[in-house]
Write an enzyme that holds these catalytic residues in place. Sequence first.
Site, short mmCIF file in Angstrom:
data_model
loop_
_atom_site.label_atom_id
_atom_site.label_comp_id
_atom_site.label_asym_id
_atom_site.label_seq_id
_atom_site.Cartn_x
_atom_site.Cartn_y
_atom_site.Cartn_z
N SER A 27 0.86 -1.19 0.00
CA SER A 27 0.00 0.00 0.00
C SER A 27 0.89 1.23 0.00
CB SER A 27 -0.88 0.00 1.26
OG SER A 27 -1.46 1.27 1.49
N TYR A 68 -2.42 0.01 10.38
CA TYR A 68 -2.37 -0.38 8.97
C TYR A 68 -1.00 -0.05 8.38
CZ TYR A 68 -3.77 -0.75 4.05
OH TYR A 68 -3.87 -1.11 2.73
#
Length: 248
Positions: free
Chosen positions: A147, A160
């Site tokens: 990501s 995250y």
Amino acid sequence: MDGSVRVDLRGRQALVTGGARGLGAALCRRLAGAGASVLVADVRKELARELCDELAGSGGDARFVELDVRDPHMVAEVFRDLDAEGRPVDVLVNNAAVDVSKPIEHLSADEVTRVVTTNLLGPMYLCLEGYRRMVARGGGHIVNILSTAANRTWTEAGAYAAGKSGLRAFTHTLFQEAQRDCPGIGVTGVIAGGMETPFILERFPDADVSLLQSPDVVADTVLYALSVPVGSAVSELVVVPRKEPSWP
């Protein structure tokens, strides 16, 4: 998407975690379209089975594998079962991920554990099982979906970002070991920007979809990594929407 990336995966088996929907489903469709036998690994049984039926109806070979990536014993059992069937994993795509969008001061230990275990430890468990088998066979390819949070974080993304940053570091280490120990193995990290998938839209229903990219674009990027000849290596690819706010 016209499926412009061409790679022949006939005779090869691919396992995609989080394969039942979103990017995972797009990956399964692309891999099946390239001729791979696809293992749709997920905890969402009904969605995964519906996808398998869809792929079979289109002439693909797909089956559901119930898998919670947070459970290392379950991961090991899946690989042992595949060993017993004589159907090894040639392509492993670690795609499953979760997020809890909260300020750090409001996160619970359980929430942090769920995010980091799913996004970091889960892919590591699968790599531990898959990589050593690929080394023994002399080939294979591992793709870890990363990501933009692995490079640049933002508020409400502490757990995250920690998980994805750790996975990026692990992926680069695995790439270096494969370069040293087994040139037939590819290891690629794909840094994907915002996509129009349930992963974003369920948490942010008012998100401007014009700022998001199709998961099919990311799936094609994965196929590109798989198309590179053994004499070359792709350690990392970045694919983001043109207006991605979190890159670089």
